[in-house]
Design a protein around this motif. Structure first.
Motif, PDB file in Angstrom:
ATOM      1  N   VAL A 418      -2.627 -14.592   3.211  1.00 48.91           N
ATOM      2  CA  VAL A 418      -2.161 -13.887   2.012  1.00 48.91           C
ATOM      3  C   VAL A 418      -3.030 -12.653   1.830  1.00 48.91           C
ATOM      4  O   VAL A 418      -4.183 -12.619   2.272  1.00 48.91           O
ATOM      5  CB  VAL A 418      -2.210 -14.774   0.749  1.00 48.91           C
ATOM      6  CG1 VAL A 418      -1.224 -15.923   0.856  1.00 48.91           C
ATOM      7  CG2 VAL A 418      -3.611 -15.317   0.505  1.00 48.91           C
ATOM      8  N   VAL A 427      -3.295 -12.531  -9.823  1.00 47.97           N
ATOM      9  CA  VAL A 427      -3.056 -13.593  -8.866  1.00 47.97           C
ATOM     10  C   VAL A 427      -2.135 -14.647  -9.492  1.00 47.97           C
ATOM     11  O   VAL A 427      -2.193 -14.900 -10.704  1.00 47.97           O
ATOM     12  CB  VAL A 427      -4.394 -14.229  -8.419  1.00 47.97           C
ATOM     13  CG1 VAL A 427      -5.115 -14.910  -9.582  1.00 47.97           C
ATOM     14  CG2 VAL A 427      -4.177 -15.215  -7.275  1.00 47.97           C
ATOM     15  N   LYS A 428      -1.281 -15.226  -8.682  1.00 51.48           N
ATOM     16  CA  LYS A 428      -0.379 -16.294  -9.118  1.00 51.48           C
ATOM     17  C   LYS A 428      -0.550 -17.476  -8.165  1.00 51.48           C
ATOM     18  O   LYS A 428      -1.378 -17.471  -7.258  1.00 51.48           O
ATOM     19  CB  LYS A 428       1.074 -15.813  -9.106  1.00 51.48           C
ATOM     20  CG  LYS A 428       1.342 -14.586  -9.958  1.00 51.48           C
ATOM     21  CD  LYS A 428       1.171 -14.858 -11.435  1.00 51.48           C
ATOM     22  CE  LYS A 428       1.510 -13.631 -12.268  1.00 51.48           C
ATOM     23  NZ  LYS A 428       1.314 -13.882 -13.722  1.00 51.48           N
ATOM     24  N   TRP A 429       0.268 -18.511  -8.376  1.00 52.57           N
ATOM     25  CA  TRP A 429       0.301 -19.659  -7.469  1.00 52.57           C
ATOM     26  C   TRP A 429       1.604 -19.625  -6.684  1.00 52.57           C
ATOM     27  O   TRP A 429       2.663 -19.289  -7.227  1.00 52.57           O
ATOM     28  CB  TRP A 429       0.199 -20.963  -8.242  1.00 52.57           C
ATOM     29  CG  TRP A 429      -1.116 -21.173  -8.940  1.00 52.57           C
ATOM     30  CD1 TRP A 429      -1.399 -20.898 -10.243  1.00 52.57           C
ATOM     31  CD2 TRP A 429      -2.299 -21.721  -8.364  1.00 52.57           C
ATOM     32  NE1 TRP A 429      -2.699 -21.235 -10.525  1.00 52.57           N
ATOM     33  CE2 TRP A 429      -3.282 -21.739  -9.400  1.00 52.57           C
ATOM     34  CE3 TRP A 429      -2.641 -22.187  -7.100  1.00 52.57           C
ATOM     35  CZ2 TRP A 429      -4.558 -22.214  -9.183  1.00 52.57           C
ATOM     36  CZ3 TRP A 429      -3.922 -22.662  -6.889  1.00 52.57           C
ATOM     37  CH2 TRP A 429      -4.865 -22.678  -7.918  1.00 52.57           C
ATOM     38  N   ASN A 430       1.514 -20.026  -5.445  1.00 56.58           N
ATOM     39  CA  ASN A 430       2.703 -20.070  -4.590  1.00 56.58           C
ATOM     40  C   ASN A 430       2.623 -21.333  -3.736  1.00 56.58           C
ATOM     41  O   ASN A 430       1.864 -21.407  -2.778  1.00 56.58           O
ATOM     42  CB  ASN A 430       2.783 -18.819  -3.717  1.00 56.58           C
ATOM     43  CG  ASN A 430       4.032 -18.767  -2.866  1.00 56.58           C
ATOM     44  OD1 ASN A 430       4.947 -19.587  -3.015  1.00 56.58           O
ATOM     45  ND2 ASN A 430       4.088 -17.804  -1.969  1.00 56.58           N
ATOM     46  N   HIS A 433      -0.903 -22.791  -3.624  1.00 61.16           N
ATOM     47  CA  HIS A 433      -1.949 -21.930  -3.069  1.00 61.16           C
ATOM     48  C   HIS A 433      -1.922 -20.580  -3.780  1.00 61.16           C
ATOM     49  O   HIS A 433      -0.925 -20.208  -4.424  1.00 61.16           O
ATOM     50  CB  HIS A 433      -1.763 -21.750  -1.566  1.00 61.16           C
ATOM     51  CG  HIS A 433      -1.860 -23.012  -0.781  1.00 61.16           C
ATOM     52  ND1 HIS A 433      -3.048 -23.641  -0.515  1.00 61.16           N
ATOM     53  CD2 HIS A 433      -0.882 -23.797  -0.217  1.00 61.16           C
ATOM     54  CE1 HIS A 433      -2.834 -24.745   0.190  1.00 61.16           C
ATOM     55  NE2 HIS A 433      -1.523 -24.870   0.381  1.00 61.16           N
ATOM     56  N   SER A 435      -1.553 -16.683  -4.449  1.00 61.40           N
ATOM     57  CA  SER A 435      -0.699 -15.626  -3.909  1.00 61.40           C
ATOM     58  C   SER A 435      -1.530 -14.455  -3.406  1.00 61.40           C
ATOM     59  O   SER A 435      -1.038 -13.650  -2.592  1.00 61.40           O
ATOM     60  CB  SER A 435       0.272 -15.134  -4.986  1.00 61.40           C
ATOM     61  OG  SER A 435      -0.440 -14.554  -6.082  1.00 61.40           O
TER      62      SER A 435
END
Length: 610
Positions: A418, A427-430, A433, A435
């Motif tokens: 990433v 930042v985010k979650w994907n 995990h 992003s």
């Protein structure tokens, strides 16, 4: 950094004229004598059983013995007999720039009673309590008694017991010196006091030495200090202010003590009561023998486990941190902390530090420490950070303070695949995990204005992933002083930390929703205590603060205002708690500024990611 709230230059300039009454601003008194000063039998009548004098604004005449010269234009006098009432102080400050009198003289003083705001921060008139003062227009020496005949000092905690735990219980509506510490100290304002067999609680700073009498019941922590609790800020400890030359260079640390008594007068400055004495009249200090290795970590490195540290390295930069400090810091990382696999650092500055050049890059500052660690026999760490916008994250202007990570690539890997986040990219979650790796949490949210942005990074160790979130929340600047005019105390800075905690917690919850078994660790300088609403908000029901379960005698990372306390915390996923070994390594906070590398102690955790 917090409680960086003290403004050194201002304090040092003002302290030279401590308690100098109205003369502090160079004002000149009129020589005219008041026409009808009320002659009082005792000084206690001036002080009254209250925080403010019942004679405020009125002209009075009193007699007392000059006990202490507080500055070029002011001195304390004390009633040699007293009025027999423990609620009313028998002493008062006198402002008389032209008076010719000496310590030990019995004098008659005529003048207006005022409530004078002594040296303090800019907002002192809105926050602090005043010192009762007679603005004298006539001082007459009645008799020279000499220093040998000064009023006998009150022996603190023997003649008068200092209240425990309670600073104020009634919003200053009832004067209770036996119950409320704020009233106790007011009842002794200006009086001579004595501290027997004093024990030093922490390092001298700003000419303040914090002590308790030798008879104090404790319990003391493992460096000989007092650690705060949710219900105890230790109002019985005593700030001894060292006036005159040598005060700010006086050497004292946790565990030192005195055999001979400390004698001074009770006054008030910078939002706190203090016992003021001359630095050159302090009794000999006895070294308590505390050394930097008194508290070696109990954690033994295990190659199969991940070793992580959290360290506030106090305004560290390539441009301004001396080589001596970086060498000592590197040696501490290698030897005291056993070369952690990951180090979360706070207060890493840009390359030229406090020089406001517009640069925000910290690669040279990071390399400065990396090279020193390697020279000390440690690993070749790599730096992870995201540069802030110029002067957007608080701290020293131009220094661009930030949170960051150093990690040992021979032991742990930054999870790949990433992109790295940008300054204002959230930042985010994907799929459980990050992003962005690393990525800043909600950097454009207004609540993060002038505050270090929390930085998330995901690492892989022995095939297992762990997400770290480095934090450095806003300081306690703006909170009421514990001994101020506002009771109960308002913690104004806490509101922002609570908002930040909720925002960070929301980010954590999103990650746990995607992967309930996610290994998450929040760490850094939260500028709040382990029992605070801020930390409890971050813990919620799915995370646990390791500090809160740590041995009480070892539970501190910072020294301020006479108290050992926690500002640094490590908060982990509940599933990790049984697999964690935690320690706080006290190589800094008990010692003088020139004998340490930071004002914070590092925290250390070893976790088994099985």
């Amino acid at each position: 950094m917090i409680r960086s709230i003290r403004k050194n230059i201002t304090r040092h300039l003002l302290a030279a004229a401590l308690i100098a009454g109205s003369a502090l601003l160079g004002q000149v008194l009129s020589p005219d004598v008041a026409a009808a000063a009320e002659k009082l039998t005792h000084i206690g009548q001036v002080q009254g059983a209250a925080q403010y004098s019942p004679y405020q604004g009125k002209d009075v005449e009193v007699q007392g013995v000059v006990t202490y010269r507080a500055g070029a234009s002011s001195f304390f006098i004390q009633d040699p007999e007293g009025d027999g009432d423990d609620k009313t102080s028998d002493a008062v400050l006198v402002y008389a720039p032209d008076a010719s009198c000496s310590i030990g003289d019995l004098v008659s003083v005529s003048g207006e009673v005022t409530e004078y705001f002594n040296v303090g921060y800019r907002e002192k008139k809105e926050t602090d309590l005043p010192v009762t003062e007679i603005k004298a227009n006539k001082v007459k020496v009645i008799k020279a008694l000499g220093r040998a005949n000064l009023p006998k000092p009150i022996v603190l905690d023997e003649d008068r017991k200092i209240p425990r735990k309670t600073i104020d219980s009634d919003g200053l509506t009832v004067f209770n010196p036996d119950k409320d510490a704020i009233d106790f100290w007011e009842s002794l304002e200006g009086m001579r006091v004595e501290i027997k067999n004093a024990k030093v609680l922490g390092p001298q700073r700003y000419a303040d030495v914090w002590v308790v009498p030798g008879t104090h019941e404790g319990p003391f922590n493992n460096c000989g200090g007092l650690s705060i609790a949710a219900d105890d800020m230790h109002p019985e400890h005593i700030c001894v202010y060292l006036q005159g030359d040598g005060g700010k260079t006086y050497r004292a640390k946790a565990g030192d003590h005195y055999q001979d008594p400390i004698i001074g007068v009770v006054s008030y400055a910078f939002g706190n009561y203090q016992v003021q004495t001359l630095a050159n009249q302090m009794p000999p200090i006895i070294d308590g023998g505390l050394k930097h290795d008194f508290d070696k970590t109990t954690i033994v490195p295990d190659p199969s486990k991940l070793l992580i540290a959290s360290y506030n390295i106090e305004n560290f930069s390539k441009g301004h941190t001396p080589q001596s400090k970086v060498t000592r810091l590197a040696n501490s990382i290698v030897n005291d902390l056993h070369q952690p696999d990951i180090i979360t650092v706070l207060e890493l500055q840009d390359n030229d530090g406090k020089d406001d050049s517009g640069t925000t890059d910290a690669s040279q500052s990071g390399q400065y420490l990396i090279d020193a660690v390697k020279a000390a026999g440690g690993p070749a760490y790599q730096l992870i950070n995201i540069n802030p916008d110029n002067n957007a994250d608080g701290g020293q202007p131009g220094a661009n303070i930030r949170v960051a990570y150093f990690y040992n690539p021979a032991r742990v890997q930054l999870k790949s695949g990433v992109p790295e986040g940008k300054t204002n990219q959230a930042v985010k979650w994907n799929g459980g995990h990050l992003s962005l790796n690393p990525g800043r949490i909600d950097p454009q949210n207004p609540i993060f204005q002038y505050t270090r942005k929390s930085l998330a990074a995901e690492f892989t160790f022995n095939g297992k992933d762990i997400t770290l979130i480095a934090n450095h929340l806003n300081s306690k600047r703006g909170d009421d002083t514990l001994y101020g005019q506002h009771q109960p105390v308002k913690l104004r800075s806490e509101e922002k930390r609570l908002q930040l905690a909720k925002d960070i917690r929301s980010f954590v919850d999103e990650g746990l929703q995607q992967d309930p078994d996610k290994n998450i660790m929040l760490m850094g300088d939260f500028n709040d205590f382990e029992f605070s609403p801020v930390i409890k908000t971050l813990e919620g029901t799915t995370l646990t603060n390791l500090v809160g379960h740590h041995d009480w005698a070892d539970r501190y990372s910072y020294f301020y205002g006479g108290n050992n306390q926690i500002l640094d915390n490590i908060i982990v996923s509940n599933r990790l708690v049984p697999n964690c070994q935690f320690d706080i390594v006290h190589v800094n906070s008990p010692f003088m500024a020139d004998d340490r590398v930071s004002d914070h102690d590092p925290l250390l955790v070893q976790v088994d990611l099985k």
